[in-house]
Structures are given as structure tokens and as C-alpha cells.
Design a protein around this motif. Structure first.
Motif, PDB file in Angstrom:
ATOM      1  N   LYS A   1      40.677  34.007  64.722  1.00  0.00           N
ATOM      2  CA  LYS A   1      39.811  32.829  64.599  1.00  0.00           C
ATOM      3  C   LYS A   1      38.344  33.199  64.519  1.00  0.00           C
ATOM      4  O   LYS A   1      37.615  32.709  63.672  1.00  0.00           O
ATOM      5  N   ASP A   2      37.931  34.092  65.415  1.00  0.00           N
ATOM      6  CA  ASP A   2      36.496  34.343  65.566  1.00  0.00           C
ATOM      7  C   ASP A   2      35.974  35.351  64.558  1.00  0.00           C
ATOM      8  O   ASP A   2      36.608  36.368  64.288  1.00  0.00           O
ATOM      9  N   GLY A   3      34.819  35.064  64.027  1.00  0.00           N
ATOM     10  CA  GLY A   3      34.106  36.027  63.177  1.00  0.00           C
ATOM     11  C   GLY A   3      34.804  36.326  61.871  1.00  0.00           C
ATOM     12  O   GLY A   3      34.704  37.435  61.359  1.00  0.00           O
ATOM     13  N   ILE A   4      35.512  35.334  61.324  1.00  0.00           N
ATOM     14  CA  ILE A   4      36.190  35.605  60.056  1.00  0.00           C
ATOM     15  C   ILE A   4      35.408  35.000  58.881  1.00  0.00           C
ATOM     16  O   ILE A   4      34.739  33.982  59.029  1.00  0.00           O
ATOM     17  N   ILE A   5      35.497  35.691  57.753  1.00  0.00           N
ATOM     18  CA  ILE A   5      34.949  35.136  56.518  1.00  0.00           C
ATOM     19  C   ILE A   5      36.088  35.084  55.502  1.00  0.00           C
ATOM     20  O   ILE A   5      37.016  35.903  55.551  1.00  0.00           O
ATOM     21  N   GLN A   6      36.012  34.111  54.607  1.00  0.00           N
ATOM     22  CA  GLN A   6      37.123  33.898  53.680  1.00  0.00           C
ATOM     23  C   GLN A   6      36.644  33.662  52.260  1.00  0.00           C
ATOM     24  O   GLN A   6      35.513  33.224  52.039  1.00  0.00           O
ATOM     25  N   ARG A   7      37.538  33.928  51.335  1.00  0.00           N
ATOM     26  CA  ARG A   7      37.205  33.717  49.930  1.00  0.00           C
ATOM     27  C   ARG A   7      38.496  33.353  49.188  1.00  0.00           C
ATOM     28  O   ARG A   7      39.527  33.996  49.387  1.00  0.00           O
ATOM     29  N   GLU A   8      38.415  32.345  48.350  1.00  0.00           N
ATOM     30  CA  GLU A   8      39.619  31.958  47.602  1.00  0.00           C
ATOM     31  C   GLU A   8      39.856  32.935  46.450  1.00  0.00           C
ATOM     32  O   GLU A   8      38.923  33.274  45.716  1.00  0.00           O
ATOM     33  N   VAL A   9      41.092  33.381  46.344  1.00  0.00           N
ATOM     34  CA  VAL A   9      41.478  34.330  45.297  1.00  0.00           C
ATOM     35  C   VAL A   9      42.705  33.765  44.589  1.00  0.00           C
ATOM     36  O   VAL A   9      43.605  33.230  45.244  1.00  0.00           O
ATOM     37  N   PHE A  10      42.745  33.919  43.280  1.00  0.00           N
ATOM     38  CA  PHE A  10      43.908  33.429  42.539  1.00  0.00           C
ATOM     39  C   PHE A  10      44.920  34.560  42.402  1.00  0.00           C
ATOM     40  O   PHE A  10      44.608  35.629  41.871  1.00  0.00           O
ATOM     41  N   SER A  11      46.125  34.326  42.912  1.00  0.00           N
ATOM     42  CA  SER A  11      47.163  35.370  42.911  1.00  0.00           C
ATOM     43  C   SER A  11      47.828  35.510  41.550  1.00  0.00           C
ATOM     44  O   SER A  11      48.344  34.524  41.004  1.00  0.00           O
ATOM     45  N   PHE A  12      47.828  36.736  41.041  1.00  0.00           N
ATOM     46  CA  PHE A  12      48.449  37.021  39.753  1.00  0.00           C
ATOM     47  C   PHE A  12      49.951  36.798  39.807  1.00  0.00           C
ATOM     48  O   PHE A  12      50.543  36.219  38.896  1.00  0.00           O
ATOM     49  N   THR A  13      50.583  37.240  40.895  1.00  0.00           N
ATOM     50  CA  THR A  13      52.042  37.186  40.961  1.00  0.00           C
ATOM     51  C   THR A  13      52.561  35.822  41.430  1.00  0.00           C
ATOM     52  O   THR A  13      53.627  35.377  41.024  1.00  0.00           O
ATOM     53  N   LYS A  14      51.782  35.137  42.297  1.00  0.00           N
ATOM     54  CA  LYS A  14      52.264  33.842  42.812  1.00  0.00           C
ATOM     55  C   LYS A  14      51.747  32.677  41.985  1.00  0.00           C
ATOM     56  O   LYS A  14      52.163  31.543  42.162  1.00  0.00           O
ATOM     57  N   ASN A  15      50.758  32.978  41.116  1.00  0.00           N
ATOM     58  CA  ASN A  15      50.187  31.948  40.248  1.00  0.00           C
ATOM     59  C   ASN A  15      49.640  30.773  41.055  1.00  0.00           C
ATOM     60  O   ASN A  15      49.828  29.610  40.695  1.00  0.00           O
ATOM     61  N   ALA A  16      49.012  31.111  42.159  1.00  0.00           N
ATOM     62  CA  ALA A  16      48.447  30.096  43.057  1.00  0.00           C
ATOM     63  C   ALA A  16      47.316  30.737  43.859  1.00  0.00           C
ATOM     64  O   ALA A  16      47.318  31.951  44.060  1.00  0.00           O
ATOM     65  N   PRO A  17      46.381  29.922  44.338  1.00  0.00           N
ATOM     66  CA  PRO A  17      45.279  30.510  45.115  1.00  0.00           C
ATOM     67  C   PRO A  17      45.680  30.790  46.564  1.00  0.00           C
ATOM     68  O   PRO A  17      46.585  30.149  47.102  1.00  0.00           O
ATOM     69  N   TYR A  18      45.007  31.736  47.188  1.00  0.00           N
ATOM     70  CA  TYR A  18      45.169  31.977  48.624  1.00  0.00           C
ATOM     71  C   TYR A  18      43.799  32.330  49.191  1.00  0.00           C
ATOM     72  O   TYR A  18      42.858  32.623  48.434  1.00  0.00           O
ATOM     73  N   LEU A  19      43.696  32.289  50.523  1.00  0.00           N
ATOM     74  CA  LEU A  19      42.416  32.596  51.156  1.00  0.00           C
ATOM     75  C   LEU A  19      42.419  34.024  51.681  1.00  0.00           C
ATOM     76  O   LEU A  19      43.127  34.351  52.633  1.00  0.00           O
ATOM     77  N   LEU A  20      41.657  34.880  51.030  1.00  0.00           N
ATOM     78  CA  LEU A  20      41.530  36.258  51.492  1.00  0.00           C
ATOM     79  C   LEU A  20      40.584  36.250  52.697  1.00  0.00           C
ATOM     80  O   LEU A  20      39.543  35.585  52.665  1.00  0.00           O
ATOM     81  N   THR A  21      40.982  36.967  53.739  1.00  0.00           N
ATOM     82  CA  THR A  21      40.274  36.840  55.024  1.00  0.00           C
ATOM     83  C   THR A  21      39.907  38.206  55.599  1.00  0.00           C
ATOM     84  O   THR A  21      40.714  39.129  55.601  1.00  0.00           O
ATOM     85  N   LEU A  22      38.679  38.288  56.114  1.00  0.00           N
ATOM     86  CA  LEU A  22      38.194  39.515  56.764  1.00  0.00           C
ATOM     87  C   LEU A  22      37.551  39.150  58.089  1.00  0.00           C
ATOM     88  O   LEU A  22      36.735  38.226  58.161  1.00  0.00           O
TER      89      LEU A  22
END
Ligand code: 5GP
Length: 188
Positions: free
Chosen positions: A88-109
Motif C-alpha cells: 500500500k505505502d509508497g507505491i507508484i503506478q502506471r497503466e500499461v497495455f498488455s500485448f498477450t492479454k489485450n487489456a490494460p493493467y497497472l504496473l506498480t513499483l
């Protein structure tokens, strides 16, 4: 990397002009010795790049990235595709479009795992349109890191990711650049 190209020709399968199946040694079953050889090759190619940390994207990037981290004696951080309730704490996210799933997901660090000033080598299994790589780069740079380069085990060079990354100034190394594919045929 000849060993890898031979393995792709032997066990890989072009499902279409766009999608390569390598689940018998990279994406589902993993040939750890081959991944070790890939890690050593990335370590050799980026030896002069002043890398301080390896990053990858779960899950298929983990095996080659871990072997690269081992060969370079560096820490590894895994960018997550899904967030658990304990992250939960100190995370940053970015939406990425998945080539294999053909749908977006939230990449998280979790930024805690990147030190400002880090020089990060981002390793992934495939490079296609560059969505995953650009998403990872955006998060790492937002956390204060520089990008030493991007290493792809397999890059489909007929798709735009590799050229786009290079045009944006990033160094890209692909161990097996695939020039063209059609059903049942793979060309390097
Ligand atoms: P990109 O974000 O560059 O479009 O696609 C890279 C990601 O999509 C990789 O992390 C990989 O998981 C997946 N990917 C792209 N192309 C292929 C492919 O031909 N075969 C497999 N198995 N995965 C792919």
C-alpha cells in the motif's frame, strides 16, 4: 546469442505473424541453465554501463533478470502487475497495455526499492510494442533512477518497441532479435 536462437528454432512456435510461443523454456516451463546463459550474456553486454540495479516485470521477466542480477552481483526489483492488500505505502503506478492479454493493467513499483541515482537495467522476456518497457522506465525514472538500458531475451524487431526505445535515447540489447515470423516459421 546462438544457443538461444537454436533453442527458439527447436522448441519455439510461431502462432501467427505476431505471437511466438516459447512456453517450454521461458514462459511456463523454465530452462534455468539457458536463463543463466542469458543472464551472463546480458552481464557481458552491459558490463560497461555502470549498472547499480536490475529491474524486471513479473512474471516471465523474473528468471532471466534474476540470472542477470546474479551474474552482475546486483539487487533485483520486480515491477508488479497486480497489487496485493499488503502493498500500500509508497507505491507508484502506471497503466500499461498488455500485448498477450489485450487489456490494460497497472504496473506498480514500491519506490522504497529504488534509490534516487540508481542506474537501472530493465530486463524482460519479450520486447514487442514497447508498452511494458516504457511503463517500467516511466516508473523507475519517477522514482529517481536513471536507465542504463533495456535487455530483452527476445525482441520482435518488426514490431515498433525496439525502434521507439532507441529513438527515445535508450540503449537496447536483444539476445534473439526476430526479424520476421509466419505460422511455423521464425527468421532472425
Ligand atoms: P510489449 O509491451 O513490448 O508490447 O510486449 C512485451 C510483453 O508482452 C512481454 O512482457 C511479454 O510478456 C509479452 N509478449 C509480447 N510478445 C510476445 C510473444 O510473442 N510471445 C509471448 N509469449 N509473450 C509476448
Amino acid at each position: 546469442m546462438e544457443l538461444l536462437k537454436q533453442r527458439i528454432l527447436k522448441d519455439g512456435r510461431a502462432l501467427s505473424e505476431q505471437v511466438l510461443l516459447v512456453d517450454s523454456f521461458l514462459n511456463h516451463q523454465v530452462d534455468v541453465k539457458l536463463m543463466q546463459a542469458c543472464g551472463e550474456e546480458f552481464a557481458r553486454r552491459f558490463a560497461d554501463a555502470g549498472v547499480t540495479r536490475i529491474a524486471t516485470i513479473e512474471s516471465s521477466g523474473i528468471a532471466p533478470a534474476a540470472m542477470t542480477a546474479l551474474a552482475m552481483d546486483l539487487p533485483l526489483v520486480i515491477l508488479k502487475k497486480s497489487v496485493s492488500s499488503i502493498l500500500k505505502d509508497g507505491i507508484i503506478q502506471r497503466e500499461v497495455f498488455s500485448f498477450t492479454k489485450n487489456a490494460p493493467y497497472l504496473l506498480t513499483l514500491k519506490t522504497h526499492f529504488v534509490t534516487p541515482g540508481d542506474n537501472v537495467l530493465l530486463i524482460d522476456d519479450f520486447l514487442a510494442n514497447g508498452e511494458a518497457a516504457f511503463g517500467g522506465i516511466a516508473l523507475l525514472e519517477k522514482a529517481g533512477a536513471k536507465i542504463a538500458g533495456v535487455g530483452a531475451v527476445i525482441a520482435k524487431t518488426f514490431q515498433p518497441g525496439m525502434d521507439k526505445l532507441r529513438a527515445a535515447g535508450y540503449r537496447v540489447e536483444a539476445l534473439a532479435p526476430v526479424k520476421a515470423m509466419s505460422e511455423g516459421k521464425i527468421e532472425f
